[in-house]
Design a protein around this motif. Sequence first.
Motif, PDB file in Angstrom:
ATOM      1  N   ILE A 205       2.651  12.358   2.489  1.00  0.00           N
ATOM      2  CA  ILE A 205       1.633  10.927   3.603  1.00  0.00           C
ATOM      3  C   ILE A 205       3.029  10.312   4.635  1.00  0.00           C
ATOM      4  CG2 ILE A 205      -0.043  10.987   1.496  1.00  0.00           C
ATOM      5  CD1 ILE A 205       1.918   8.248   0.970  1.00  0.00           C
ATOM      6  N   GLU A 206       2.286   9.763   5.583  1.00  0.00           N
ATOM      7  CA  GLU A 206       4.047   9.192   6.693  1.00  0.00           C
ATOM      8  C   GLU A 206       3.582   8.020   6.078  1.00  0.00           C
ATOM      9  OE1 GLU A 206       1.683   8.389  10.601  1.00  0.00           O
ATOM     10  OE2 GLU A 206       0.813  11.032  10.202  1.00  0.00           O
ATOM     11  N   MET A 207       5.112   7.848   6.322  1.00  0.00           N
ATOM     12  CA  MET A 207       6.196   6.605   5.577  1.00  0.00           C
ATOM     13  C   MET A 207       7.116   5.501   5.856  1.00  0.00           C
ATOM     14  SD  MET A 207       7.156   5.783   1.203  1.00  0.00           S
ATOM     15  CE  MET A 207       4.961   5.867   1.480  1.00  0.00           C
ATOM     16  N   ASP A 208       7.271   5.098   5.822  1.00  0.00           N
ATOM     17  CA  ASP A 208       8.446   4.147   6.643  1.00  0.00           C
ATOM     18  C   ASP A 208       9.561   4.626   6.120  1.00  0.00           C
ATOM     19  OD1 ASP A 208       6.995   4.177   9.055  1.00  0.00           O
ATOM     20  OD2 ASP A 208       7.060   1.885   8.988  1.00  0.00           O
ATOM     21  N   PHE A 209      10.867   4.967   6.316  1.00  0.00           N
ATOM     22  CA  PHE A 209      12.308   5.239   5.979  1.00  0.00           C
ATOM     23  C   PHE A 209      13.355   4.565   7.270  1.00  0.00           C
ATOM     24  CE2 PHE A 209      15.675   7.454   4.504  1.00  0.00           C
ATOM     25  CZ  PHE A 209      16.403   6.406   3.847  1.00  0.00           C
ATOM     26  N   PHE A 210      13.632   3.400   7.070  1.00  0.00           N
ATOM     27  CA  PHE A 210      14.705   2.704   8.739  1.00  0.00           C
ATOM     28  C   PHE A 210      13.592   2.830   9.742  1.00  0.00           C
ATOM     29  CE2 PHE A 210      18.238   4.920   6.113  1.00  0.00           C
ATOM     30  CZ  PHE A 210      19.161   3.657   6.095  1.00  0.00           C
ATOM     31  N   SER A 211      12.196   2.198   8.938  1.00  0.00           N
ATOM     32  CA  SER A 211      11.394   1.850   9.963  1.00  0.00           C
ATOM     33  C   SER A 211      10.769   2.493  11.066  1.00  0.00           C
ATOM     34  CB  SER A 211      11.921   0.419  11.006  1.00  0.00           C
ATOM     35  OG  SER A 211      12.030  -0.028  10.266  1.00  0.00           O
ATOM     36  N   LYS A 212      11.423   4.734  10.928  1.00  0.00           N
ATOM     37  CA  LYS A 212      10.150   5.216  11.194  1.00  0.00           C
ATOM     38  C   LYS A 212       9.762   6.363  10.383  1.00  0.00           C
ATOM     39  CE  LYS A 212      12.665   5.137  15.410  1.00  0.00           C
ATOM     40  NZ  LYS A 212      11.587   5.374  17.079  1.00  0.00           N
ATOM     41  N   SER A 213       8.096   6.647  11.391  1.00  0.00           N
ATOM     42  CA  SER A 213       7.753   7.325   9.433  1.00  0.00           C
ATOM     43  C   SER A 213       8.610   8.703   9.091  1.00  0.00           C
ATOM     44  CB  SER A 213       6.074   8.228  10.440  1.00  0.00           C
ATOM     45  OG  SER A 213       5.678   6.957  10.442  1.00  0.00           O
ATOM     46  N   LEU A 218       4.207  11.923  -2.772  1.00  0.00           N
ATOM     47  CA  LEU A 218       3.809  10.701  -3.401  1.00  0.00           C
ATOM     48  C   LEU A 218       3.957  11.342  -5.639  1.00  0.00           C
ATOM     49  CD1 LEU A 218       0.697   9.420  -2.019  1.00  0.00           C
ATOM     50  CD2 LEU A 218       2.545   8.719  -1.463  1.00  0.00           C
ATOM     51  N   SER A 219       4.378  12.767  -5.274  1.00  0.00           N
ATOM     52  CA  SER A 219       4.545  13.449  -6.546  1.00  0.00           C
ATOM     53  C   SER A 219       4.959  12.521  -7.758  1.00  0.00           C
ATOM     54  CB  SER A 219       4.211  14.434  -5.995  1.00  0.00           C
ATOM     55  OG  SER A 219       3.780  15.715  -5.861  1.00  0.00           O
ATOM     56  N   ALA A 220       6.126  12.108  -7.510  1.00  0.00           N
ATOM     57  CA  ALA A 220       6.863  11.192  -8.617  1.00  0.00           C
ATOM     58  C   ALA A 220       5.870   9.637  -9.017  1.00  0.00           C
ATOM     59  CB  ALA A 220       7.994  10.271  -8.176  1.00  0.00           C
ATOM     60  N   ALA A 221       5.129   9.586  -8.565  1.00  0.00           N
ATOM     61  CA  ALA A 221       4.320   9.115  -8.856  1.00  0.00           C
ATOM     62  C   ALA A 221       2.766   8.833  -8.762  1.00  0.00           C
ATOM     63  CB  ALA A 221       3.797   7.754  -7.835  1.00  0.00           C
ATOM     64  N   GLU A 259       1.160   5.145  -3.659  1.00  0.00           N
ATOM     65  CA  GLU A 259       1.431   5.292  -2.915  1.00  0.00           C
ATOM     66  C   GLU A 259       2.801   3.908  -2.299  1.00  0.00           C
ATOM     67  OE1 GLU A 259       0.369   4.754   2.253  1.00  0.00           O
ATOM     68  OE2 GLU A 259      -0.914   5.522   1.252  1.00  0.00           O
ATOM     69  N   SER A 260       1.622   2.876  -3.017  1.00  0.00           N
ATOM     70  CA  SER A 260       2.665   1.681  -3.276  1.00  0.00           C
ATOM     71  C   SER A 260       3.787   1.104  -4.006  1.00  0.00           C
ATOM     72  CB  SER A 260       2.107   0.683  -3.968  1.00  0.00           C
ATOM     73  OG  SER A 260       0.867   0.007  -2.606  1.00  0.00           O
ATOM     74  N   MET A 261       3.831   2.253  -4.956  1.00  0.00           N
ATOM     75  CA  MET A 261       4.407   2.538  -5.831  1.00  0.00           C
ATOM     76  C   MET A 261       5.871   3.239  -4.627  1.00  0.00           C
ATOM     77  SD  MET A 261       2.180   3.418  -9.044  1.00  0.00           S
ATOM     78  CE  MET A 261       3.464   4.464 -10.219  1.00  0.00           C
ATOM     79  N   ILE A 262       5.594   4.648  -3.950  1.00  0.00           N
ATOM     80  CA  ILE A 262       6.453   5.132  -3.806  1.00  0.00           C
ATOM     81  C   ILE A 262       7.548   4.309  -2.196  1.00  0.00           C
ATOM     82  CG2 ILE A 262       6.817   7.677  -1.905  1.00  0.00           C
ATOM     83  CD1 ILE A 262       6.798   8.195  -5.519  1.00  0.00           C
ATOM     84  N   ALA A 263       6.356   3.847  -2.088  1.00  0.00           N
ATOM     85  CA  ALA A 263       6.962   2.811  -0.785  1.00  0.00           C
ATOM     86  C   ALA A 263       7.451   2.015  -1.490  1.00  0.00           C
ATOM     87  CB  ALA A 263       5.603   1.760  -0.421  1.00  0.00           C
TER      88      ALA A 263
END
Length: 306
Positions: A205-213, A218-221, A259-263
């Motif tokens: 899924i798209e997730m921000d890292f250094f403010s860029k997608s 999500l496998s770990a969570a 998603e929240s956990m990986i974020a």
Amino acid sequence: MAFQRRDIPDFAVNILARGTLGLMGLLPYRARVALFGRFFEHIVAPLAGWRKRVRDNLAYVMPDLPPAEVKRLERKVANNAGRSLIEIYSGEEFKRHAATMPITGPGLEAMKTAQAEGRPVVLVTGHFGNYDAPRAALIEQGLNIGALYRPMRNRFFNEHYTKSIAAIGSPVFPSSRKGQVEMIRFLRGGGVLGFFIDNHVGRGIEMDFFSKSAMTSLSAAQMALKYDALLLPVWGIRGDDGFSFEIRTGAPVQHTDAESMIAELTSQLEEITRDHMEQWFWIHRRWKPEVIEYHQRKRAAAKTGP
């Protein structure tokens, strides 16, 4: 698998790489680590295009970074990568060295409690510092730690690579169907399993890292939620001397949704990277804007319909 003509380049690379690693192994440990770091910094990085990759990644996520800092990171990121590689290939020497390093943070006691209760543990880290230093150090604490790894495309070198990472600690599981079945069996039995959260994943899924997608798994969570496993971060932070480490363990992440956990864990990785910019592997193609744009167009088309 039979040897074929198309295998000749991979076989040659394998001989060269193993020969280089073998020669390095004749040096004392500290000299070997320092030399391999400089070798990557001054020779491998420019030849492999790593300096440009570092510049491009930094320009994309931190365009205001001073040019002098960019130049420093071009060198230091490659130096850390070289040190990390030869440390992993130093097997027992690296394992003994990592076992003497301090372990900080609340995660260690939480892991020990979970292990005593037979509860699985999912550890999350990133391509930062030396990501195998925590595994080596925590195994010495009596924790039963397994690791998921991505086999190398070069099948000749992969055999040697697998033996090297297994020498630090077993079991290790390839990211194949069979490996994943064995991994799940290990985790369900109360094992401790390590995951990376900063690989580009096409089906993530798209997730921000250094403010860029960036496409993120999500496998770990998902594993933690499915098997009621403790989920926590761990980092192998390289010391200023280039040889020592701090094994930093974080507090367990509360079970909510994947998603929240990986974020939350991705945010922690960004925070520690900002504190030690030269230790994250900026040589990775973590961000692929063209993939993000493709998924965005696909979603837009699905909304508008035919």
